[in-house]
Design a protein around this motif. Structure first.
Motif, mmCIF file in Angstrom:
data_model
loop_
_atom_site.group_PDB
_atom_site.id
_atom_site.type_symbol
_atom_site.label_atom_id
_atom_site.label_comp_id
_atom_site.label_asym_id
_atom_site.label_seq_id
_atom_site.Cartn_x
_atom_site.Cartn_y
_atom_site.Cartn_z
ATOM 1 N N GLU B 36 -82.084 -85.382 7.382
ATOM 2 C CA GLU B 36 -81.931 -86.171 8.595
ATOM 3 C C GLU B 36 -82.580 -85.466 9.778
ATOM 4 O O GLU B 36 -83.164 -86.095 10.648
ATOM 5 C CB GLU B 36 -80.429 -86.342 8.858
ATOM 6 N N LEU B 37 -82.463 -84.156 9.772
ATOM 7 C CA LEU B 37 -82.922 -83.384 10.923
ATOM 8 C C LEU B 37 -83.210 -81.945 10.494
ATOM 9 O O LEU B 37 -82.532 -81.424 9.614
ATOM 10 C CB LEU B 37 -81.803 -83.367 11.977
ATOM 11 N N VAL B 38 -84.202 -81.358 11.132
ATOM 12 C CA VAL B 38 -84.479 -79.934 10.926
ATOM 13 C C VAL B 38 -84.545 -79.277 12.305
ATOM 14 O O VAL B 38 -85.221 -79.783 13.193
ATOM 15 C CB VAL B 38 -85.830 -79.728 10.187
ATOM 16 N N ARG B 39 -83.806 -78.205 12.455
ATOM 17 C CA ARG B 39 -83.879 -77.450 13.712
ATOM 18 C C ARG B 39 -84.476 -76.081 13.407
ATOM 19 O O ARG B 39 -84.022 -75.405 12.487
ATOM 20 C CB ARG B 39 -82.484 -77.215 14.321
ATOM 21 N N VAL B 40 -85.441 -75.685 14.197
ATOM 22 C CA VAL B 40 -86.042 -74.368 14.003
ATOM 23 C C VAL B 40 -85.726 -73.509 15.216
ATOM 24 O O VAL B 40 -86.018 -73.877 16.350
ATOM 25 C CB VAL B 40 -87.572 -74.454 13.813
ATOM 26 N N SER B 41 -85.098 -72.381 14.961
ATOM 27 C CA SER B 41 -84.794 -71.417 16.007
ATOM 28 C C SER B 41 -85.668 -70.202 15.767
ATOM 29 O O SER B 41 -85.715 -69.680 14.653
ATOM 30 C CB SER B 41 -83.309 -71.045 15.918
ATOM 31 N N HIS B 42 -86.347 -69.746 16.811
ATOM 32 C CA HIS B 42 -87.432 -68.781 16.619
ATOM 33 C C HIS B 42 -87.322 -67.618 17.581
ATOM 34 O O HIS B 42 -87.036 -67.817 18.769
ATOM 35 C CB HIS B 42 -88.766 -69.538 16.858
ATOM 36 N N ASP B 43 -87.510 -66.421 17.051
ATOM 37 C CA ASP B 43 -87.613 -65.233 17.899
ATOM 38 C C ASP B 43 -89.039 -64.722 17.771
ATOM 39 O O ASP B 43 -89.409 -64.139 16.745
ATOM 40 C CB ASP B 43 -86.610 -64.164 17.447
ATOM 41 N N GLU B 44 -89.805 -64.962 18.802
ATOM 42 C CA GLU B 44 -91.231 -64.630 18.728
ATOM 43 C C GLU B 44 -91.451 -63.131 18.611
ATOM 44 O O GLU B 44 -92.336 -62.679 17.877
ATOM 45 C CB GLU B 44 -91.959 -65.175 19.968
ATOM 46 N N TYR B 45 -90.642 -62.343 19.296
ATOM 47 C CA TYR B 45 -90.842 -60.899 19.278
ATOM 48 C C TYR B 45 -90.599 -60.318 17.890
ATOM 49 O O TYR B 45 -91.363 -59.493 17.397
ATOM 50 C CB TYR B 45 -89.936 -60.218 20.308
ATOM 51 N N LEU B 46 -89.499 -60.768 17.244
ATOM 52 C CA LEU B 46 -89.160 -60.241 15.916
ATOM 53 C C LEU B 46 -89.898 -60.959 14.788
ATOM 54 O O LEU B 46 -89.841 -60.520 13.636
ATOM 55 C CB LEU B 46 -87.649 -60.335 15.673
ATOM 56 N N GLY B 47 -90.539 -62.060 15.126
ATOM 57 C CA GLY B 47 -91.244 -62.814 14.088
ATOM 58 C C GLY B 47 -90.292 -63.413 13.072
ATOM 59 O O GLY B 47 -90.592 -63.470 11.881
ATOM 60 N N THR B 48 -89.125 -63.845 13.539
ATOM 61 C CA THR B 48 -88.138 -64.459 12.637
ATOM 62 C C THR B 48 -87.905 -65.905 13.053
ATOM 63 O O THR B 48 -88.061 -66.261 14.230
ATOM 64 C CB THR B 48 -86.794 -63.717 12.671
ATOM 65 N N ALA B 49 -87.533 -66.715 12.099
ATOM 66 C CA ALA B 49 -87.167 -68.101 12.408
ATOM 67 C C ALA B 49 -86.067 -68.541 11.455
ATOM 68 O O ALA B 49 -86.095 -68.213 10.265
ATOM 69 C CB ALA B 49 -88.381 -69.024 12.272
ATOM 70 N N THR B 50 -85.094 -69.230 12.003
ATOM 71 C CA THR B 50 -84.051 -69.828 11.182
ATOM 72 C C THR B 50 -84.291 -71.328 11.134
ATOM 73 O O THR B 50 -84.414 -71.976 12.175
ATOM 74 C CB THR B 50 -82.658 -69.532 11.762
ATOM 75 N N VAL B 51 -84.382 -71.841 9.927
ATOM 76 C CA VAL B 51 -84.578 -73.274 9.726
ATOM 77 C C VAL B 51 -83.219 -73.860 9.350
ATOM 78 O O VAL B 51 -82.684 -73.590 8.279
ATOM 79 C CB VAL B 51 -85.601 -73.539 8.602
ATOM 80 N N ALA B 52 -82.645 -74.622 10.270
ATOM 81 C CA ALA B 52 -81.350 -75.258 10.022
ATOM 82 C C ALA B 52 -81.598 -76.691 9.569
ATOM 83 O O ALA B 52 -82.275 -77.457 10.255
ATOM 84 C CB ALA B 52 -80.504 -75.234 11.286
ATOM 85 N N ILE B 53 -81.075 -77.025 8.406
ATOM 86 C CA ILE B 53 -81.352 -78.322 7.780
ATOM 87 C C ILE B 53 -80.095 -79.189 7.837
ATOM 88 O O ILE B 53 -79.014 -78.744 7.451
ATOM 89 C CB ILE B 53 -81.777 -78.109 6.308
ATOM 90 N N VAL B 54 -80.260 -80.394 8.333
ATOM 91 C CA VAL B 54 -79.161 -81.364 8.313
ATOM 92 C C VAL B 54 -79.488 -82.380 7.223
ATOM 93 O O VAL B 54 -80.421 -83.180 7.358
ATOM 94 C CB VAL B 54 -79.002 -82.068 9.676
ATOM 95 N N LEU B 55 -78.750 -82.324 6.122
ATOM 96 C CA LEU B 55 -78.982 -83.239 4.994
ATOM 97 C C LEU B 55 -78.260 -84.564 5.224
ATOM 98 O O LEU B 55 -77.216 -84.609 5.869
ATOM 99 C CB LEU B 55 -78.471 -82.605 3.696
ATOM 100 N N ARG B 56 -78.818 -85.632 4.669
ATOM 101 C CA ARG B 56 -78.112 -86.927 4.745
ATOM 102 C C ARG B 56 -76.809 -86.855 3.958
ATOM 103 O O ARG B 56 -75.792 -87.373 4.394
ATOM 104 C CB ARG B 56 -79.005 -88.043 4.203
ATOM 105 N N VAL B 57 -76.870 -86.220 2.783
ATOM 106 C CA VAL B 57 -75.648 -85.990 1.995
ATOM 107 C C VAL B 57 -75.574 -84.479 1.747
ATOM 108 O O VAL B 57 -76.370 -83.935 0.974
ATOM 109 C CB VAL B 57 -75.685 -86.752 0.653
#
Lengths: 151, 108
Positions: B36-57
């Motif tokens: 349904e939705l994907v949220r990406v949270s990113h730390d440019e300095y550390l080169g990390t990203a968390t991909v938060a996934i919202v599934l329909r089910v």
């Protein structure tokens, strides 16, 4: 903390799994945390025993960013750091190493980690505890069968 | 595909912004109807990203299937980012505004 040997990791994994069993009997969600740490110790042992880390050519084939020292990783998530000349290099975390080297079990390991985070820092476990337990046992069985190895 | 940007601060580099857009849209495309939705949270300095996934089910089997699909996402971005994947409820933007992290949401 003094780094553990592979054998010590296996013993700690067994300790954590036993505690998970006790907690599960009364439906305690903290069983998810101990299940995760059982898996953490098993993949740590697998990394220490993995022959890929004594073969520079196999390491490079798996990832040019992988070094022999990475088998001693202890942090969960890695990051990028600036190296000489401003070049970015990867500091590996166990989550990343499992995804790279032990891909078949990575989704299960990732869910064990997420469950552990949910219990410790979030609003509680959001997946059935039985699934979390099954995921850890899958990793234990793969480790015991010697199939927790890079392809 | 609708992209919604949230956050008080703009990206330091357009390059990082483009990278995160690519990560969000690639993940959304690979997960297809299941998401349904994907949220990406990113730390440019550390080169990390968390991909938060919202599934329909959101159940165990769908999570494992989604992570299997994300294996190629991890590979695609491995030279530039260290990725972490997690699952969230629709109304749970817990990853926004964590310190210097910036978050963007991508809706299917």
């Amino acid at each position: 903390v003094t780094p553990l040997t592979a054998e010590q990791h296996v013993v700690r994994a067994d300790d954590h799994e036993k505690l998970a069993g006790v907690l599960e009997e009364t439906g305690q969600e903290w069983a998810a945390v101990t299940h995760f740490y059982a898996a953490y110790h098993l993949v740590s042992a697998a990394l220490l025993r993995d022959p890929i880390f004594s073969s520079p050519s196999r390491l490079t084939a798996a990832s040019p960013a992988l070094t022999m020292a990475d088998q001693h990783a202890t942090r969960h998530q890695g990051y990028m750091q600036f190296g000489p000349g401003g070049r970015r290099t990867k500091v590996w975390g166990l989550n990343d190493l499992v995804a790279l080297l032990y891909r078949p079990v990575w989704p299960y390991y990732a869910q064990l980690h997420e469950g552990s985070v949910d219990v410790r820092y979030g609003t509680g476990l959001r997946m059935p505890l039985s699934k979390i337990g099954d995921a850890q046992k899958l990793i234990r069985d793969e480790f015991a069968a010697g199939t927790l190895l890079p392809p | 595909m609708v992209r919604v940007q949230r956050g008080k601060r703009s990206y330091v580099s357009n390059e990082a912004k483009a990278l995160i857009d690519s990560l969000g849209n690639t993940t959304l495309g690979l997960l297809g109807e299941a998401v349904e939705l994907v949220r990406v949270s990113h730390d440019e300095y550390l080169g990390t990203a968390t991909v938060a996934i919202v599934l329909r089910v959101d159940d165990w089997e769908n999570r494992i299937a989604a992570l299997r699909a994300c294996e190629s996402v991890r590979e695609m971005f491995s030279d530039e980012l260290v990725l972490d994947f997690r699952f969230e409820d629709r109304g749970e933007p817990s990853l926004e505004h964590e310190g210097d992290r910036r978050a963007i949401a991508y809706a299917a």
